[in-house]
Design a protein around this motif. Structure first.
Motif, mmCIF file in Angstrom:
data_model
loop_
_atom_site.group_PDB
_atom_site.id
_atom_site.type_symbol
_atom_site.label_atom_id
_atom_site.label_comp_id
_atom_site.label_asym_id
_atom_site.label_seq_id
_atom_site.Cartn_x
_atom_site.Cartn_y
_atom_site.Cartn_z
ATOM 1 N N LEU A 210 38.028 36.802 74.424
ATOM 2 C CA LEU A 210 38.170 35.466 73.896
ATOM 3 C C LEU A 210 36.848 34.728 74.062
ATOM 4 O O LEU A 210 36.190 34.941 75.056
ATOM 5 C CB LEU A 210 39.250 34.719 74.690
ATOM 6 N N PRO A 211 36.412 33.871 73.157
ATOM 7 C CA PRO A 211 37.051 33.398 71.929
ATOM 8 C C PRO A 211 36.908 34.354 70.737
ATOM 9 O O PRO A 211 37.144 33.938 69.624
ATOM 10 C CB PRO A 211 36.289 32.099 71.662
ATOM 11 N N ASP A 213 38.550 37.448 70.439
ATOM 12 C CA ASP A 213 39.445 38.587 70.601
ATOM 13 C C ASP A 213 40.359 38.780 69.397
ATOM 14 O O ASP A 213 41.528 39.109 69.517
ATOM 15 C CB ASP A 213 40.258 38.469 71.885
ATOM 16 N N ARG A 303 37.194 32.321 78.815
ATOM 17 C CA ARG A 303 38.462 32.723 78.212
ATOM 18 C C ARG A 303 39.466 31.585 78.202
ATOM 19 O O ARG A 303 40.215 31.405 77.246
ATOM 20 C CB ARG A 303 39.031 33.911 79.000
ATOM 21 N N ARG A 308 40.518 30.562 70.250
ATOM 22 C CA ARG A 308 40.036 31.668 69.434
ATOM 23 C C ARG A 308 39.506 31.167 68.094
ATOM 24 O O ARG A 308 40.016 30.211 67.516
ATOM 25 C CB ARG A 308 41.185 32.634 69.186
#
Lengths: 340, 173
Positions: A210-211, A213, A303, A308
């Motif tokens: 993340l961001p 993922d 994270r 995202r």
């Protein structure tokens, strides 16, 4: 080292390989624990508490749980590739450690193409994800793997270009020589700050954290490429992600943060209090893992801080922001080096 | 048999075997996946010759980028197997002809040509800093072909953009 005779040299190399691989593999439970604990505290809860003191044994309990789970092979999968895919993801991630120097004495090989070797080996990790997605005969898995490969190819370019500035300063591709050059001058994060930022962003994208993922994106793709995997095969993907994170953190430390060199002002103060043997053998590793650990904490911190990106935003960031900036960085570095 | 020649024969055998498997597989994905170890072992041959920069670039460019694009193309085409069969059968006469010509060439070369030394016996790397060697020859001796190649690639990029470009408001085809 050179005049020890062939048998002893091979033996020493074997010991080093075992040591480095042990460190790389043992870092996975540590990172899992740190990730769960830090995540917990960021979200105002405690994280794992009950297995072992302050939950330190939780990762081992997780591993045992994964080992004991039923290993399901779905119908109509391409058996060979389905079984090979976790390995194809895991092995390249581990292979990068063959050239990463943890300290002056703890390194497997010092090859004079170190940086290119790391880039090329880590680019092989893609096959594990693509094959996992394709062979599991599941459209979510296939979409996830297509996304991840597009993402990795796009960000690999920015990653490779952001390193070039460092190479222009060090005039060597060997990771050991890059650290030595930083000992002579200064940590490359100072003359190469733009390169450092670009490398960090690209490293996040390369490791699918993340961001960035999107390959996993639970809400739209269930779990992405590894949706059909269970038990230890899933654990392999999980571990390869963590090992890849560690390897990126190590490369970043070596390239920009001076590798095993001590911190500028605090370092000499601390080392002045310690016996010479400790300073020579232990302290380099301590500084190295302190920096790597700090960066791993940063991974977890980010994270839980950023949402995202959307897929088009991800591609736009990679191609329209990172790539031009990386090219600009190369141009700027060349200009500065010529004018100095 | 020294370590050098042992490694050479290992790489050579794997390259030939995986290449044979690449052309004999029905499933195009399997073909691509067999080509990957083939390229990696070719990099091993470069390493034996002391060209480690070339070896790393071989893995980075061919296996890391080009083969992934091949996989994409195969994914996106997704031909049904009976059509693949039909296409392959149409190509048979031409393929046999091309194959025969290549085999004759290889036989003639191995019989007639004089190799300076067998590849298995090349000992120590003969140019040590070969990253510098590659860079220097690219920017001096081969500067013109090098720049020309980059121009060709630029044209290819323009081509791709023109093909994919849509005017504002234009519908997807």
């Amino acid at each position: 080292m050179e005049n020890l005779g062939p048998t002893l040299t091979i033996l020493l190399t074997l010991v080093r390989i075992v040591l480095v691989m042990t460190i790389a593999l043992l870092s996975v439970p540590v990172m899992v624990w740190v990730e769960r604990k830090v995540s917990g505290h960021i979200q105002n809860r405690h994280g794992p508490l009950y297995v072992g003191p302050i939950g330190t044994l939780q990762p081992f309990a997780d591993a045992l749980k994964l080992l004991l789970k039923e290993d399901i092979t779905p119908a109509n999968v391409d058996k060979t590739l389905y079984y090979l895919a976790p390995l194809m993801a895991f092995v390249p991630a581990l292979m990068t450690f063959s050239v990463i120097p943890f300290g002056p004495w703890l390194k497997i090989a010092d090859v004079n193409i170190g940086v290119v070797l790391i880039l090329s080996v880590s680019s092989l990790g893609i096959y594990g994800l693509v094959m996992a997605g394709w062979s599991s005969n599941n459209k979510y898995a296939l979409l996830g793997s297509l996304r991840s490969s597009a993402q990795m190819i796009s960000y690999e370019i920015a990653l490779g270009l952001s390193v070039i500035g460092v190479l222009m300063h060090s005039r060597s591709l060997s990771l050991v020589q890059i650290v030595q050059r930083q000992a002579e001058t200064t940590w490359f994060v100072i003359p190469q700050f733009l390169g450092f930022v670009l490398f960090t962003v690209a490293a996040f994208a390369e490791t699918n954290r993340l961001p960035f993922d999107l390959p996993e994106a639970e809400q739209e793709l269930v779990a992405g490429y590894h949706v059909e995997y269970s038990s230890m095969k899933f654990a392999m993907f999980f571990m390869s992600e963590y090992v890849a994170m560690l390897s990126q953190a190590c490369v970043l430390t070596v390239l920009f943060l001076g590798g095993w060199l001590p911190f500028p002002i605090i370092g000499p103060l601390v080392e002045g209090l310690l016996p010479a043997v400790v300073v020579e053998w232990v302290m380099p590793l301590f500084w190295f893992f302190l920096k790597v650990g700090g960066f791993m904490f940063f991974y977890v911190w980010v994270r839980w801080t950023f949402p995202r990106l959307r897929y088009d935003q991800l591609m736009a960031l990679g191609w329209k922001v990172l790539l031009p900036l990386a090219l600009f960085n190369v141009f700027l570095t060349g200009f500065i080096r010529l004018s100095l | 048999m020294g370590l050098q020649s042992f490694l050479f024969y290992y790489f050579a055998i794997v390259i030939i075997a995986t290449a044979a498997l690449t052309v004999s597989r029905r499933n195009p994905i399997h073909s691509v996946m067999f080509l990957v170890p083939c390229f990696i072992h070719t990099a091993g041959l470069f390493l034996l010759l002391g060209a480690e920069f070339l070896a790393a670039i071989q893995v980075l460019v061919y296996t890391g980028a080009i083969m992934v694009l091949y996989l994409f193309v195969v994914f996106l085409l997704d031909l049904p197997s009976f059509r693949i069969k039909k296409i392959t059968h149409q190509q048979t006469p031409l393929a046999v002809l091309a194959g025969l010509v290549l085999v004759v060439q290889i036989i003639v070369l191995t019989v007639v040509a004089v190799f300076p030394r067998p590849a298995a016996e090349v000992k120590a790397p003969y140019f040590l800093g070969n990253t510098e060697a590659v860079g220097a020859s690219l920017y001096t001796t081969f500067l013109f072909p090098f720049e020309l190649a980059s121009l060709v690639l630029l044209v290819a990029i323009f081509g791709a953009v023109v093909l994919a470009r849509r005017e504002r408001g234009e519908e997807l085809p």
